[in-house]
Design a protein around this motif. Structure first.
Motif, PDB file in Angstrom:
ATOM      1  N   UNK A   1       0.946  -1.102   0.049  1.00  0.00           N
ATOM      2  CA  UNK A   1      -0.049  -0.025   0.020  1.00  0.00           C
ATOM      3  C   UNK A   1       0.745   1.309  -0.030  1.00  0.00           C
ATOM      4  N   UNK A   2       1.787   1.372   0.687  1.00  0.00           N
ATOM      5  CA  UNK A   2       2.667   2.555   0.752  1.00  0.00           C
ATOM      6  C   UNK A   2       3.346   3.060  -0.711  1.00  0.00           C
ATOM      7  N   UNK A   3       3.886   1.929  -1.436  1.00  0.00           N
ATOM      8  CA  UNK A   3       4.463   2.424  -2.942  1.00  0.00           C
ATOM      9  C   UNK A   3       2.962   3.216  -3.622  1.00  0.00           C
ATOM     10  N   UNK A   4       2.089   2.423  -3.556  1.00  0.00           N
ATOM     11  CA  UNK A   4       0.745   2.883  -4.474  1.00  0.00           C
ATOM     12  C   UNK A   4       0.285   4.201  -3.717  1.00  0.00           C
ATOM     13  N   UNK A   5       0.387   4.475  -2.292  1.00  0.00           N
ATOM     14  CA  UNK A   5       0.081   6.018  -1.855  1.00  0.00           C
ATOM     15  C   UNK A   5       0.982   6.805  -2.317  1.00  0.00           C
ATOM     16  N   UNK A   6       2.431   6.528  -2.538  1.00  0.00           N
ATOM     17  CA  UNK A   6       3.245   7.459  -2.931  1.00  0.00           C
ATOM     18  C   UNK A   6       3.226   7.660  -4.385  1.00  0.00           C
ATOM     19  N   UNK A   7       2.931   6.838  -5.416  1.00  0.00           N
ATOM     20  CA  UNK A   7       2.563   7.136  -6.751  1.00  0.00           C
ATOM     21  C   UNK A   7       1.364   7.933  -6.981  1.00  0.00           C
ATOM     22  N   UNK A   8       0.214   7.559  -6.122  1.00  0.00           N
ATOM     23  CA  UNK A   8      -0.779   8.382  -6.142  1.00  0.00           C
ATOM     24  C   UNK A   8      -0.718   9.810  -5.971  1.00  0.00           C
ATOM     25  N   UNK A   9       0.067  10.096  -4.680  1.00  0.00           N
ATOM     26  CA  UNK A   9       0.546  11.404  -4.470  1.00  0.00           C
ATOM     27  C   UNK A   9       1.283  12.069  -5.207  1.00  0.00           C
ATOM     28  N   UNK A  10       2.228  11.466  -6.112  1.00  0.00           N
ATOM     29  CA  UNK A  10       3.041  11.978  -6.923  1.00  0.00           C
ATOM     30  C   UNK A  10       2.520  12.562  -8.205  1.00  0.00           C
ATOM     31  N   UNK A  11       1.438  11.571  -8.567  1.00  0.00           N
ATOM     32  CA  UNK A  11       0.696  11.833  -9.781  1.00  0.00           C
ATOM     33  C   UNK A  11      -0.514  13.014  -9.496  1.00  0.00           C
ATOM     34  N   UNK A  12      -0.786  13.278  -8.381  1.00  0.00           N
ATOM     35  CA  UNK A  12      -2.151  14.286  -7.925  1.00  0.00           C
ATOM     36  C   UNK A  12      -1.296  15.596  -7.789  1.00  0.00           C
TER      37      UNK A  12
END
Length: 222
Positions: free
Chosen positions: A104-115
């Protein structure tokens, strides 16, 4: 051929007794059944002989407990195996939880970087450049550069008034005061209607209206 003995003469052998043939009747079976039923009732009323021979056991002493509760004991290795099973379940649950957090942590990091894309650094020279961009966009007129509309003023408005005076009956007796008022707007709209100009808004002096007016006034020596 021997002759049978005469009447009244004794027979040489033992005398024969008369034989009576008894045929079974249907009522005989019913009588046997009733007899067996009576015998069964009599035996049930008198009671079996075994009951009379039974002996009554003496009662237990008053001071002695009637029953004794024996606690059940678990096997010696049962508690240890349960503890090992609980430890194994806890280790598996912790491993699964850690694996889920790692996913979950890498997915959240990617979402935050995309948003939220990285913002460029702001320097002292940036605000003026950004401030001038909306001004240039707002100054661009959809009808093209140099467009005149109601409320404008200046020498360009005066030149427009002078050119409209050269067109017959479009801006008759109009003033050349350099102000784009309602009268000048009506004159521009009248010119657009009469000469079939549709590229600009009604009453707005845009590129299409300017080319049509200059082509007609320049040929006249304007």
């Amino acid at each position: 051929m021997s002759t049978p003995p005469g009447h009244g003469q004794p027979h040489g052998g033992e005398p024969l007794e008369p034989v009576r043939v008894i045929r079974p009747r249907r009522t005989d079976a019913l009588a046997d059944l009733m007899r067996e039923f009576r015998e069964y009732q009599r035996s049930a009323t008198d009671g079996p002989a075994e009951d009379a021979a039974t002996e009554e056991l003496p009662a237990a002493p008053a001071g002695r407990p009637a029953s004794r509760h024996v606690p059940l004991r678990e096997p010696a290795g049962a508690g240890r195996s349960l503890r090992w099973a609980a430890v194994a379940v806890a280790v598996v649950a912790a491993a699964l939880l850690g694996f889920g957090c790692a996913l979950l942590l890498p997915a959240r990091g990617e979402a935050a970087g995309t948003a939220a894309p990285p913002q460029p650094s702001v320097t002292a020279a940036d605000p003026p450049a950004r401030a001038t961009a909306p001004t240039a966009a707002s100054s661009a007129d959809p009808d093209g550069p140099g467009t005149l509309r109601e409320g404008d003023s200046g020498p360009d408005v005066t030149a427009l008034q002078e050119r409209l005076l050269r067109i017959p009956d479009v801006y008759r007796d109009g003033s050349t005061n350099g102000r784009y008022d309602g009268e000048l707007k009506e004159a521009v709209a009248r010119f657009q209607l009469w000469y079939g100009i549709r590229g600009d808004e009604t009453g707005v002096y845009g590129d299409d209206t300017r080319r049509a007016l200059e082509s007609r006034t320049t040929a006249d020596g304007g």
